[in-house]
Design an enzyme around this catalytic site. Structure first.
Site, PDB file in Angstrom:
ATOM      1  N   ASP A  49       6.457  33.029  23.746  1.00 41.45           N
ATOM      2  CA  ASP A  49       5.194  33.767  23.793  1.00 41.45           C
ATOM      3  C   ASP A  49       4.198  33.126  24.756  1.00 41.45           C
ATOM      4  O   ASP A  49       4.476  32.075  25.343  1.00 41.45           O
ATOM      5  CB  ASP A  49       4.603  33.905  22.376  1.00 41.45           C
ATOM      6  CG  ASP A  49       4.557  32.578  21.652  1.00 41.45           C
ATOM      7  OD1 ASP A  49       4.229  31.560  22.307  1.00 41.45           O
ATOM      8  OD2 ASP A  49       4.855  32.528  20.435  1.00 41.45           O
ATOM      9  N   GLU A  52      11.525  43.188  44.772  1.00 46.77           N
ATOM     10  CA  GLU A  52      12.946  43.052  44.458  1.00 46.77           C
ATOM     11  C   GLU A  52      13.635  44.239  45.119  1.00 46.77           C
ATOM     12  O   GLU A  52      13.329  45.385  44.780  1.00 46.77           O
ATOM     13  CB  GLU A  52      13.173  43.076  42.943  1.00 46.77           C
ATOM     14  CG  GLU A  52      14.615  42.779  42.589  1.00 46.77           C
ATOM     15  CD  GLU A  52      15.113  43.468  41.325  1.00 46.77           C
ATOM     16  OE1 GLU A  52      16.110  43.014  40.767  1.00 46.77           O
ATOM     17  OE2 GLU A  52      14.523  44.488  40.909  1.00 46.77           O
ATOM     18  N   ASP A  91       8.665  32.449  15.474  1.00 46.03           N
ATOM     19  CA  ASP A  91       9.422  33.682  15.216  1.00 46.03           C
ATOM     20  C   ASP A  91      10.691  33.780  16.064  1.00 46.03           C
ATOM     21  O   ASP A  91      11.382  34.801  16.054  1.00 46.03           O
ATOM     22  CB  ASP A  91       8.539  34.931  15.414  1.00 46.03           C
ATOM     23  CG  ASP A  91       8.081  35.101  16.854  1.00 46.03           C
ATOM     24  OD1 ASP A  91       8.411  34.243  17.705  1.00 46.03           O
ATOM     25  OD2 ASP A  91       7.394  36.095  17.148  1.00 46.03           O
ATOM     26  N   ASN A 104       4.967  30.200  17.658  1.00 42.58           N
ATOM     27  CA  ASN A 104       4.694  30.561  16.262  1.00 42.58           C
ATOM     28  C   ASN A 104       5.934  30.667  15.373  1.00 42.58           C
ATOM     29  O   ASN A 104       5.873  31.220  14.275  1.00 42.58           O
ATOM     30  CB  ASN A 104       3.889  31.868  16.202  1.00 42.58           C
ATOM     31  CG  ASN A 104       4.664  33.035  16.811  1.00 42.58           C
ATOM     32  OD1 ASN A 104       5.800  32.854  17.244  1.00 42.58           O
ATOM     33  ND2 ASN A 104       4.067  34.204  16.833  1.00 42.58           N
ATOM     34  N   ASP A 160       9.501  45.220  40.785  1.00 42.63           N
ATOM     35  CA  ASP A 160      10.845  45.491  40.289  1.00 42.63           C
ATOM     36  C   ASP A 160      11.510  46.641  41.058  1.00 42.63           C
ATOM     37  O   ASP A 160      10.895  47.707  41.234  1.00 42.63           O
ATOM     38  CB  ASP A 160      10.711  45.875  38.804  1.00 42.63           C
ATOM     39  CG  ASP A 160      12.030  45.944  38.087  1.00 42.63           C
ATOM     40  OD1 ASP A 160      12.675  44.899  37.932  1.00 42.63           O
ATOM     41  OD2 ASP A 160      12.416  47.055  37.669  1.00 42.63           O
ATOM     42  N   ASP A 196       4.981  40.745  36.865  1.00 40.72           N
ATOM     43  CA  ASP A 196       6.072  41.639  37.232  1.00 40.72           C
ATOM     44  C   ASP A 196       5.521  43.055  37.193  1.00 40.72           C
ATOM     45  O   ASP A 196       4.841  43.432  36.236  1.00 40.72           O
ATOM     46  CB  ASP A 196       7.206  41.492  36.207  1.00 40.72           C
ATOM     47  CG  ASP A 196       8.571  41.574  36.843  1.00 40.72           C
ATOM     48  OD1 ASP A 196       8.832  42.588  37.509  1.00 40.72           O
ATOM     49  OD2 ASP A 196       9.373  40.634  36.660  1.00 40.72           O
ATOM     50  N   ASP A 256       8.355  29.126  22.357  1.00 41.39           N
ATOM     51  CA  ASP A 256       7.809  29.885  21.232  1.00 41.39           C
ATOM     52  C   ASP A 256       6.768  29.022  20.518  1.00 41.39           C
ATOM     53  O   ASP A 256       7.048  27.876  20.167  1.00 41.39           O
ATOM     54  CB  ASP A 256       8.965  30.235  20.283  1.00 41.39           C
ATOM     55  CG  ASP A 256       8.491  30.922  19.023  1.00 41.39           C
ATOM     56  OD1 ASP A 256       7.381  31.495  19.035  1.00 41.39           O
ATOM     57  OD2 ASP A 256       9.237  30.892  18.016  1.00 41.39           O
ATOM     58  N   HIS A 271      16.586  36.003  36.014  1.00 39.00           N
ATOM     59  CA  HIS A 271      17.002  36.452  34.681  1.00 39.00           C
ATOM     60  C   HIS A 271      18.139  37.478  34.737  1.00 39.00           C
ATOM     61  O   HIS A 271      18.554  37.982  33.704  1.00 39.00           O
ATOM     62  CB  HIS A 271      15.788  37.060  33.980  1.00 39.00           C
ATOM     63  CG  HIS A 271      15.279  38.251  34.730  1.00 39.00           C
ATOM     64  ND1 HIS A 271      14.689  38.143  35.973  1.00 39.00           N
ATOM     65  CD2 HIS A 271      15.317  39.573  34.453  1.00 39.00           C
ATOM     66  CE1 HIS A 271      14.383  39.346  36.420  1.00 39.00           C
ATOM     67  NE2 HIS A 271      14.752  40.228  35.506  1.00 39.00           N
ATOM     68  N   ASP A 272      18.608  37.814  35.942  1.00 38.16           N
ATOM     69  CA  ASP A 272      19.651  38.839  36.088  1.00 38.16           C
ATOM     70  C   ASP A 272      20.987  38.262  36.528  1.00 38.16           C
ATOM     71  O   ASP A 272      21.908  39.032  36.828  1.00 38.16           O
ATOM     72  CB  ASP A 272      19.228  39.873  37.146  1.00 38.16           C
ATOM     73  CG  ASP A 272      18.094  40.758  36.672  1.00 38.16           C
ATOM     74  OD1 ASP A 272      17.956  40.951  35.447  1.00 38.16           O
ATOM     75  OD2 ASP A 272      17.343  41.254  37.531  1.00 38.16           O
TER      76      ASP A 272
HETATM   77  C1  NOJ Z   1      15.526  44.559  37.843  1.00 39.20           C
HETATM   78  C2  NOJ Z   1      15.162  43.577  36.772  1.00 39.20           C
HETATM   79  O1  NOJ Z   1      15.149  42.295  37.318  1.00 39.20           O
HETATM   80  C3  NOJ Z   1      16.156  43.755  35.671  1.00 39.20           C
HETATM   81  O2  NOJ Z   1      16.065  42.752  34.705  1.00 39.20           O
HETATM   82  C4  NOJ Z   1      15.955  45.115  35.067  1.00 39.20           C
HETATM   83  O3  NOJ Z   1      16.953  45.355  34.119  1.00 39.20           O
HETATM   84  C5  NOJ Z   1      16.016  46.209  36.130  1.00 39.20           C
HETATM   85  N1  NOJ Z   1      15.330  45.872  37.330  1.00 39.20           N
HETATM   86  C6  NOJ Z   1      15.396  47.464  35.614  1.00 39.20           C
HETATM   87  O4  NOJ Z   1      14.019  47.303  35.475  1.00 39.20           O
END
Ligand code: NOJ
Length: 623
Positions: free
Chosen positions: A110, A333, A106, A104, A275, A179, A102, A404-405
């Protein structure tokens, strides 16, 4: 053509059939031998629902046969040399912008924050960055619900910031991929708003509406349908209630998406991560999902879209018209696709996608993400052997454990902190010495682990929170929270740990999501000063990869395949041979043989002689 009279072995000989059977076996934790056994292999499909204890209904076979008979192609053999490409030699780094840096105060990461860390990324040895979504979004799913494809999310900065970021990335001789979320948009996207308020306009058909919902369920709990009062109809959302599925059957919409992608390519971005791209084609008529499959896979309807009838056509069209003219890279993905489907999506001569992320290695057989269990690395070994030996020269594997999942990989395998350093390095060795393109997720390079979330108020993710509510219908709150904790995506979304100062140097303000005290010991600044750190190891390993090009295109030859806890292989080409040896367990393991040559890199300082120490991983160069 397969029919109910076909035998199990015929289905297993069919590439898609094999993927489906393997998936089911994985889910049920049954060995593949159950199918390759001749007695089972000779069974006709039609007897399956009649077998004692069979949980399959008649409809299951019809669904399976429809799926099998829609794919007429099989991937070509493996007789040609691997074609060279920049992305087959690159190491990618995934940034989750909200949690990276980050600038700034908040509390939200960013674009300027990312710019300030580009030298760090470059010094790590990274060649290309994948940015999770940075487009304008109401953030129901942290940016995976896009409101405007041509605008930057206000918290992240402006389009000028983006242009600057792209220039700075290119100035450092790195590439940037974005993405691309085009299975769905936010319900606040102009297209959706027009679709519901002006159903007779061209937008009226951009989304998937139905007079009556079917039984499909959402990945984020509950039915996949919202009632839309304005139209007196239901609209499909495979993800959150605010992520509305686009209707790819509509050609005008497809063109609109192509134009949008070109707009970003014109700016100079180098490619995209697409995605859930395998979900874009849904079976026409949107039939109900089969009950047996729904139970088995935990979601109803998946068989009608995870490998849809027009998927290849849509991808091929986009590749020809959009990606090829710009020489752009694409990685899809593709949850739920096995190796054979992945081949058909990525084989170089088919021109659909360059690579895919397939996910079957992230949980061991019989487990799903929300199970609390200890991951056995012997499964990763067998998975990798299978992909390295069978994916073929026309296709390039992606190598990753985190994004991130998913929770952090070290935590899944062994949460004893004593092993954190060696384990993080062992995982790096596997990821960076096999054939394929590695994707490192932010924080993985310092060995970040799962967070100590204390209650649901610490969580932010729509998936976790919805699932918690759903679970509370059938179990008490403590049990429900324990389950969420095992698999929550928020583990990977806490701020990047830059130093031991307040908020880990991520921000001067309170971060949007909590972080525990781990940053006091585990952070970039400390690891840069420590020659023995995971971060320094990553730097050395990436440099080693660049120096020994045999890792890019050389053969992979596995030995001691059957020896539990021992993972050993050669990388060979006409000019050099590397030998990689690893102990996959936390106990000492007897060495198969003492390696010849010189030890290039290891997660233990001194070599030992007859055995490998816990999670020991070394790379040797042979003469
Ligand atoms: C896969 C993404 O990696 C995930 O973070 C997202 O929630 C779902 N697709 C829906 O876009």
């Amino acid at each position: 053509m397969l029919t109910k009279k076909s035998r199990i072995k015929d289905v297993y000989a069919n590439p898609i059939g094999r993927d489906i059977i393997d998936r089911v076996l994985l889910q049920m934790n049954i060995s593949k031998k159950a199918v390759t056994n001749p007695i089972v292999g000779n069974l006709k499909l039609k007897v399956l629902p009649k077998l004692p204890k069979s949980q399959l209904d008649e409809g299951f076979l019809d669904t399976l046969l429809t799926l099998l008979n829609t794919e007429h192609e099989a991937a070509k053999g493996n007789d040609e040399a691997i074609l060279k490409a920049w992305w087959k030699e690159a190491v990618f780094y995934q940034i989750y912008p909200r949690s990276f840096k980050d600038s700034n105060g908040d509390g939200i990461g960013d674009l300027q924050g990312i710019i300030s860390k580009l030298d760090y990324i470059k010094e790590l040895g990274i060649d290309a960055i994948w940015l999770s979504p940075i487009y304008d979004s109401p953030n129901d799913d942290n940016g995976y619900d896009i409101r405007d494809y041509h605008k930057i999310m206000a918290e992240f900065g402006t389009m000028e910031d983006f242009d600057r970021l792209l220039t700075e990335v290119h100035n450092r001789d790195m590439r940037l991929i974005m993405d691309l979320v085009v299975n769905h948009t936010s319900d606040e996207h102009m297209w959706y708003q027009k679709a519901i308020h002006e159903p007779d306009s061209k937008y009226g058909d951009y989304y998937i509406f139905k007079d009556q919902p079917n039984n499909w369920t959402s990945f984020f709990s509950g039915s996949a349908w919202n009632y839309v009062e304005e139209r007196g109809q239901y609209a499909l959302h495979l993800f959150s209630k605010k992520q509305m599925d686009l209707n790819w059957e509509n050609e005008t919409l497809r063109h609109e998406i192509h134009d949008m992608v070109k707009w970003w390519l014109e700016k100079g971005v180098d490619g995209f991560r697409l995605d859930v791209i395998n979900y874009i084609s849904k079976r026409s008529g949107l039939p109900d999902g089969n009950e047996s499959i729904g139970k088995l896979m935990e979601y109803h309807g998946v068989e009608h879209y995870f490998y849809g009838p027009r998927l290849h056509e849509y991808l091929h069209d986009m590749k020809e018209k959009v990606f090829i003219p710009y020489n752009a890279f694409s990685v899809g993905e593709t949850p739920g696709t096995g190796m054979e489907m992945s081949k058909l999506l990525t084989a170089d001569y088919r021109k659909e996608l360059d690579m895919v992320f397939s996910f079957d290695h992230l949980e061991t057989p019989g487990h799903t993400r929300f199970d609390d269990y200890q991951y056995d690395l012997n499964y990763l070994k067998s998975y990798m052997i299978n992909w390295m030996e069978n994916y073929g020269n026309h296709c390039q594997p992606s190598l990753f454990y985190e994004n991130h999942d998913n929770p952090r990989m070290i935590s899944k395998i062994n949460s004893d902190r004593h092993y954190r350093n060696v384990l993080g390095k062992l995982l790096a060795v596997i990821q960076l010495t096999l054939r394929g393109t590695p994707f490192i997720y932010q924080g993985q390079e310092i060995g970040m682990i799962n967070q100590n979330f204390r209650s649901t108020s610490d969580l932010r993710d729509v998936e976790s929170l919805n699932l918690y509510d759903e679970l509370c219908n059938t179990m008490n709150k403590e049990e429900a929270f324990a389950k969420i904790l095992a698999g929550s995506r928020d583990h990977a979304r806490t701020p990047m740990q830059w130093n031991n100062q307040q908020y880990a140097g991520f921000s001067t303000g309170k971060p949007w999501i909590m972080m525990d005290e781990d940053y006091k010991n585990c952070n970039v600044e400390a690891q840069l000063q420590d020659e023995n750190s995971i971060l320094r190891f990553f730097q050395k390993l990436i440099a080693l990869r660049k120096e020994h090009r045999v890792i890019y295109y050389g053969e992979v030859l596995f030995i001691n395949q059957k020896e539990k806890d021992l993972f050993t292989y050669y990388r060979k080409d006409g000019t050099e041979t590397l030998y990689i040896e690893m102990n996959l367990s936390s106990s000492n393991k007897k060495r198969a043989k003492y390696p010849e040559g010189i030890r290039l890199l290891s997660n233990y300082a001194e070599d030992s002689s007859s055995f490998l120490r816990p999670y020991e991983a070394s790379i040797w160069k042979y003469n």
